[in-house]
Motif scaffolding. Structure first.
Motif, PDB file in Angstrom:
ATOM      1  N   ASP A   1     -13.982   2.200   8.240  1.00 17.92           N
ATOM      2  CA  ASP A   1     -12.928   2.005   7.235  1.00 17.92           C
ATOM      3  C   ASP A   1     -11.733   1.413   7.968  1.00 17.92           C
ATOM      4  O   ASP A   1     -11.138   2.062   8.834  1.00 17.92           O
ATOM      5  CB  ASP A   1     -12.555   3.343   6.577  1.00 17.92           C
TER       6      ASP A   1
ATOM      7  N   ALA B   1      -6.243  -4.620   6.371  1.00 16.76           N
ATOM      8  CA  ALA B   1      -6.935  -4.163   5.160  1.00 16.76           C
ATOM      9  C   ALA B   1      -7.054  -5.289   4.136  1.00 16.76           C
ATOM     10  O   ALA B   1      -8.084  -5.419   3.464  1.00 16.76           O
ATOM     11  CB  ALA B   1      -6.203  -2.965   4.554  1.00 16.76           C
TER      12      ALA B   1
ATOM     13  N   HIS C   1      -1.225  -3.148   9.784  1.00 13.27           N
ATOM     14  CA  HIS C   1      -2.331  -2.332   9.254  1.00 13.27           C
ATOM     15  C   HIS C   1      -2.695  -2.802   7.849  1.00 13.27           C
ATOM     16  O   HIS C   1      -3.871  -2.913   7.511  1.00 13.27           O
ATOM     17  CB  HIS C   1      -1.956  -0.851   9.227  1.00 13.27           C
ATOM     18  N   ASP C   2      -1.675  -3.070   7.027  1.00 11.12           N
ATOM     19  CA  ASP C   2      -1.933  -3.591   5.682  1.00 11.12           C
ATOM     20  C   ASP C   2      -2.593  -4.960   5.742  1.00 11.12           C
ATOM     21  O   ASP C   2      -3.497  -5.257   4.979  1.00 11.12           O
ATOM     22  CB  ASP C   2      -0.630  -3.691   4.877  1.00 11.12           C
TER      23      ASP C   2
ATOM     24  N   SER D   1       0.846  -1.195   0.000  1.00 15.61           N
ATOM     25  CA  SER D   1       0.000   0.000   0.000  1.00 15.61           C
ATOM     26  C   SER D   1       0.880   1.243   0.000  1.00 15.61           C
ATOM     27  O   SER D   1       2.054   1.201   0.381  1.00 15.61           O
ATOM     28  CB  SER D   1      -0.899   0.015   1.232  1.00 15.61           C
TER      29      SER D   1
ATOM     30  N   ARG E   1      -8.808   1.058   7.239  1.00 17.41           N
ATOM     31  CA  ARG E   1      -7.558   1.830   7.131  1.00 17.41           C
ATOM     32  C   ARG E   1      -7.429   2.866   8.244  1.00 17.41           C
ATOM     33  O   ARG E   1      -6.350   3.411   8.462  1.00 17.41           O
ATOM     34  CB  ARG E   1      -7.466   2.499   5.763  1.00 17.41           C
ATOM     35  N   ASN E   2      -8.515   3.112   8.968  1.00 18.92           N
ATOM     36  CA  ASN E   2      -8.445   4.035  10.099  1.00 18.92           C
ATOM     37  C   ASN E   2      -7.618   3.482  11.257  1.00 18.92           C
ATOM     38  O   ASN E   2      -7.322   4.220  12.198  1.00 18.92           O
ATOM     39  CB  ASN E   2      -9.854   4.393  10.581  1.00 18.92           C
TER      40      ASN E   2
ATOM     41  N   GLU F   1       0.664   3.694   1.998  1.00 25.03           N
ATOM     42  CA  GLU F   1       1.029   4.013   3.376  1.00 25.03           C
ATOM     43  C   GLU F   1       2.223   3.189   3.845  1.00 25.03           C
ATOM     44  O   GLU F   1       3.142   3.710   4.476  1.00 25.03           O
ATOM     45  CB  GLU F   1      -0.160   3.775   4.321  1.00 25.03           C
TER      46      GLU F   1
ATOM     47  N   ARG G   1      -4.657   3.080  11.110  1.00 26.29           N
ATOM     48  CA  ARG G   1      -3.419   3.867  11.007  1.00 26.29           C
ATOM     49  C   ARG G   1      -3.543   5.228  11.686  1.00 26.29           C
ATOM     50  O   ARG G   1      -2.543   5.909  11.868  1.00 26.29           O
ATOM     51  CB  ARG G   1      -3.037   4.070   9.547  1.00 26.29           C
TER      52      ARG G   1
END
Length: 193
Positions: free
Chosen positions: A160, A109, A105-106, A35, A162-163, A37, A165
């Motif tokens: 979401d 997701a 985190h990835d 990603s 991804r939050n 990020e 992060r």
């Protein structure tokens, strides 16, 4: 084949065989870029990376077959999720584009991309991990008497994933680390050899 896949999945479900797909590692093996990020974090913390070639070198050339295999692996995981195989979140440690912390985190997701709800992905990293370890009495959920290790977010990860992060603070071993302390720790990590 789908029938053979489903027969193996049925055995996993019946025997309660836990799966930790380590999608970030599979993504590395299949030469799928991380990603944006995670790529930014790999540049920010070079001392923590494994010295892999930069993304513009590593992912050059024909990657169609490896990307197709990765999509198939995601689809198989999706079938496992739909059929109730217990899943854990994991990254298989550092290396390639697997950066401690950030790659989780990835992974969350990617679990959602494969078919989990954001809540299921979070539970795979917390409650279900404690259950797998037989430690649900002290870990995995927020309750009186359990370990006080928490990540506090500034946005809803259920809206979401991804939050995750968007970290506003951390409680580790009962001690609170606010934004200034986290910035200091990040700066220290960025300068690590």
């Amino acid at each position: 084949s789908d029938p053979r896949t489903d027969s193996v999945i049925a055995v996993f479900r019946t025997q309660e065989t836990w799966q930790t797909p380590t999608l970030v590692m599979l993504r590395d093996i299949r030469l799928v870029p991380p990603s944006a990020e995670l790529a930014a974090d790999l540049r920010r913390y070079p001392g923590l990376s494994s010295g892999e070639p930069s993304t513009d070198v590593r992912w050059a050339g024909d990657t169609a077959l490896s990307h197709q295999l990765y999509r198939r692996e995601l689809a198989i995981l999706g079938r496992m999720i739909q059929q109730g195989v217990p899943i854990l979140a994991g990254t298989d440690g550092p290396g390639g584009t697997r950066l401690p912390g950030s790659s989780l985190h990835d992974e969350l997701a990617l679990l959602v991309e494969a078919g989990m709800s954001p809540l299921q992905a979070l539970q795979a990293a917390t409650r279900d991990a404690a259950r797998f370890l037989g430690r649900q009495d002290s870990l995995g959920t927020v309750a009186a008497g359990k370990a006080a290790d928490l990540v506090l977010l500034s946005a809803d990860p259920l809206a979401d994933i991804r939050n995750t992060r968007r970290i506003a603070g951390v409680v580790a071993r009962g001690k609170y680390y606010g934004p200034a302390a986290l910035d200091s720790l990040r700066a220290l990590a960025a300068g690590a050899p």
